[in-house]
Scaffold this motif. Sequence first.
Motif, PDB file in Angstrom:
ATOM      1  N   ALA A 241       0.496  -1.109   0.170  1.00  0.00           N
ATOM      2  CA  ALA A 241       0.274  -0.252  -0.273  1.00  0.00           C
ATOM      3  C   ALA A 241       0.797   1.580   0.185  1.00  0.00           C
ATOM      4  N   ARG A 242       1.733   1.040  -1.312  1.00  0.00           N
ATOM      5  CA  ARG A 242       2.448   2.873  -1.388  1.00  0.00           C
ATOM      6  C   ARG A 242       1.710   3.652  -0.347  1.00  0.00           C
ATOM      7  N   ARG A 243       0.363   4.618  -0.487  1.00  0.00           N
ATOM      8  CA  ARG A 243       0.788   5.733   0.354  1.00  0.00           C
ATOM      9  C   ARG A 243       0.820   5.397   1.515  1.00  0.00           C
ATOM     10  N   SER A 244       0.454   4.356   2.467  1.00  0.00           N
ATOM     11  CA  SER A 244       0.110   3.635   3.819  1.00  0.00           C
ATOM     12  C   SER A 244       2.096   3.267   4.212  1.00  0.00           C
ATOM     13  N   GLY A 245       2.682   3.470   2.794  1.00  0.00           N
ATOM     14  CA  GLY A 245       3.976   2.571   3.678  1.00  0.00           C
ATOM     15  C   GLY A 245       3.729   1.670   4.132  1.00  0.00           C
ATOM     16  N   ILE A 246       3.065   0.743   4.158  1.00  0.00           N
ATOM     17  CA  ILE A 246       2.572  -0.700   4.508  1.00  0.00           C
ATOM     18  C   ILE A 246       2.922  -1.993   3.778  1.00  0.00           C
ATOM     19  N   THR A 247       3.661  -3.148   3.631  1.00  0.00           N
ATOM     20  CA  THR A 247       3.818  -4.402   2.856  1.00  0.00           C
ATOM     21  C   THR A 247       3.369  -5.601   3.710  1.00  0.00           C
ATOM     22  N   VAL A 248       1.793  -5.738   3.431  1.00  0.00           N
ATOM     23  CA  VAL A 248       1.338  -7.491   3.309  1.00  0.00           C
ATOM     24  C   VAL A 248       1.802  -8.325   2.292  1.00  0.00           C
ATOM     25  N   THR A 249       1.931  -9.312   3.116  1.00  0.00           N
ATOM     26  CA  THR A 249       1.906 -11.060   2.371  1.00  0.00           C
ATOM     27  C   THR A 249       0.070 -11.295   2.189  1.00  0.00           C
ATOM     28  N   ILE A 250      -0.419 -11.786   1.890  1.00  0.00           N
ATOM     29  CA  ILE A 250      -1.756 -12.080   1.379  1.00  0.00           C
ATOM     30  C   ILE A 250      -1.882 -13.634   1.021  1.00  0.00           C
ATOM     31  N   GLY A 251      -1.736 -14.498   2.407  1.00  0.00           N
ATOM     32  CA  GLY A 251      -2.052 -16.221   2.416  1.00  0.00           C
ATOM     33  C   GLY A 251      -2.950 -16.468   1.264  1.00  0.00           C
ATOM     34  N   PRO A 252      -2.835 -18.001   1.565  1.00  0.00           N
ATOM     35  CA  PRO A 252      -3.840 -19.092   0.131  1.00  0.00           C
ATOM     36  C   PRO A 252      -5.464 -18.724   0.592  1.00  0.00           C
ATOM     37  N   ALA A 253      -5.632 -18.159   2.025  1.00  0.00           N
ATOM     38  CA  ALA A 253      -6.529 -18.075   2.138  1.00  0.00           C
ATOM     39  C   ALA A 253      -7.284 -16.891   2.315  1.00  0.00           C
ATOM     40  N   ASP A 254      -6.641 -15.547   1.972  1.00  0.00           N
ATOM     41  CA  ASP A 254      -6.606 -14.895   2.879  1.00  0.00           C
ATOM     42  C   ASP A 254      -7.458 -13.756   1.718  1.00  0.00           C
ATOM     43  N   ALA A 257      -8.118  -6.776   1.532  1.00  0.00           N
ATOM     44  CA  ALA A 257      -8.688  -6.191   2.003  1.00  0.00           C
ATOM     45  C   ALA A 257      -8.819  -6.753   3.498  1.00  0.00           C
ATOM     46  N   LYS A 258      -9.122  -7.537   4.539  1.00  0.00           N
ATOM     47  CA  LYS A 258      -8.646  -8.164   5.579  1.00  0.00           C
ATOM     48  C   LYS A 258      -7.333  -8.043   5.675  1.00  0.00           C
ATOM     49  N   ALA A 259      -5.812  -8.601   5.041  1.00  0.00           N
ATOM     50  CA  ALA A 259      -5.006  -8.133   5.543  1.00  0.00           C
ATOM     51  C   ALA A 259      -4.690  -6.709   5.611  1.00  0.00           C
ATOM     52  N   LEU A 260      -4.931  -6.304   4.356  1.00  0.00           N
ATOM     53  CA  LEU A 260      -4.884  -4.519   4.975  1.00  0.00           C
ATOM     54  C   LEU A 260      -5.413  -3.789   5.701  1.00  0.00           C
ATOM     55  N   ALA A 261      -5.658  -4.855   6.140  1.00  0.00           N
ATOM     56  CA  ALA A 261      -7.073  -3.751   7.330  1.00  0.00           C
ATOM     57  C   ALA A 261      -6.435  -4.106   8.635  1.00  0.00           C
ATOM     58  N   ARG A 262      -5.542  -5.903   8.561  1.00  0.00           N
ATOM     59  CA  ARG A 262      -4.765  -6.020  10.083  1.00  0.00           C
ATOM     60  C   ARG A 262      -3.893  -5.322  10.192  1.00  0.00           C
ATOM     61  N   ALA A 263      -4.020  -4.589   9.403  1.00  0.00           N
ATOM     62  CA  ALA A 263      -2.076  -3.889   9.506  1.00  0.00           C
ATOM     63  C   ALA A 263      -2.447  -1.901   9.505  1.00  0.00           C
ATOM     64  N   GLY A 264      -3.715  -1.730   9.685  1.00  0.00           N
ATOM     65  CA  GLY A 264      -4.580  -0.236  10.039  1.00  0.00           C
ATOM     66  C   GLY A 264      -4.577   0.206   8.305  1.00  0.00           C
ATOM     67  N   VAL A 265      -4.569  -0.329   6.788  1.00  0.00           N
ATOM     68  CA  VAL A 265      -5.052   0.575   6.344  1.00  0.00           C
ATOM     69  C   VAL A 265      -6.468  -0.274   6.034  1.00  0.00           C
ATOM     70  N   ILE A 306      -8.590  -3.499  -9.175  1.00  0.00           N
ATOM     71  CA  ILE A 306      -8.879  -4.234  -9.063  1.00  0.00           C
ATOM     72  C   ILE A 306      -9.699  -4.454  -7.325  1.00  0.00           C
ATOM     73  N   CYS A 307     -10.994  -5.528  -6.953  1.00  0.00           N
ATOM     74  CA  CYS A 307     -11.902  -6.011  -6.246  1.00  0.00           C
ATOM     75  C   CYS A 307     -10.459  -5.852  -4.873  1.00  0.00           C
ATOM     76  N   ALA A 308     -10.603  -5.489  -4.168  1.00  0.00           N
ATOM     77  CA  ALA A 308      -9.486  -6.268  -2.843  1.00  0.00           C
ATOM     78  C   ALA A 308     -10.437  -6.871  -2.083  1.00  0.00           C
ATOM     79  N   VAL A 319       1.643  -3.270  -5.817  1.00  0.00           N
ATOM     80  CA  VAL A 319       1.675  -1.990  -5.427  1.00  0.00           C
ATOM     81  C   VAL A 319       0.072  -1.613  -5.767  1.00  0.00           C
ATOM     82  N   LEU A 320      -0.785  -1.048  -4.854  1.00  0.00           N
ATOM     83  CA  LEU A 320      -2.078  -0.035  -4.842  1.00  0.00           C
ATOM     84  C   LEU A 320      -1.946   0.897  -4.532  1.00  0.00           C
TER      85      LEU A 320
END
Length: 322
Positions: A241-254, A257-265, A306-308, A319-320
């Motif tokens: 999430a470029r503007r937020s400065g956050i990078t997350v890993t999206i797991g096989p069942a994730d 949107a949910k992964a970014l939310a957990r990271a505060g985005v 993309i539909c997150a 990169v979003l």
Amino acid sequence: MTSKGLTLKIAERLEEPGNILRLRLARPDGAPLPKFEAGAHLDLRLNDGKVDLWRQYSLCSDPADTGFYEIGVLLDPKTRGGSAAVHKLALPGVTFEVDGPRNHFPLAETAQKTVLFGGGIGITPMLAMARRLHALGRDFVLHYCTRSHAVTAFCQIIAHAPWKDKVVFHFDDQAVEQKLDLTRDLPAPAADTHLYVCGPQGFMDWVISGAEAAGHASANIHREYFSADVDTTGQSFEVEARRSGITVTIGPADTIAKALARAGVKVEVKCEEGVCGTCVTDVLEGTPDHRDKFLTDDEREEGTMICACCSRSCSSKLVLDI
């Protein structure tokens, strides 16, 4: 026109055949509502302590009437909580938070010929379209498909409409010749002929593929999915999430949107099935793996959105712009 943050009350609750509620919503003070165009929907917040959901419902009332909005809600046996909540909570006098109207299914009002295909509860946006097309004096026909006459909602509305002769009913339990036949009921392809399709996913996919096979241009086949069977699983990948400065890993069942939310985005999500477009996010780098039913074929090919809530990545990283 779009208006956010409305508080509307249930002015009328009517039981229609087929486990469908017809709900009339109005301002508590009776003031006029924002105008809407045929094909628009409302986002309704459903909150009773046990559930807190946003769900989308097409407007079936006359776009020319600003005194109320009307929607139809099927009690879906496969409900994820939304339709059951509406049937439980939508009592006369109860108020709801509403966003909209929003329109991702606009009517081409200048078309020379329009053919509407409504399957089951997918008839709701078609009613608003029929009203508008009649008011414009346009050439149109509405094909309304249900399992049987006994579960066909909105019959009284249609029976008293000045455009009732434009409606063709198709019931699954009737003779073969009475059922929808795409070889017979599709018009000839033409640049100024437009088709509109709404209903269960299987019905929509059948009509859309039949129309494309018959030579209708994809841009002239308009569609709106109420729900979709979407597979959100797959290989892991990274999302920055470029503007937020956050990078997350999206797991096989994730999901993104949910992964970014957990990271505060926060990515606003409503339908969770890739049909409403609320979570559409701009893609700066990478190749999306589109799983949604919202973006057009051209938009998917561009790869810039993309539909997150449901889509994934064909590349190892996306990169979003968020």
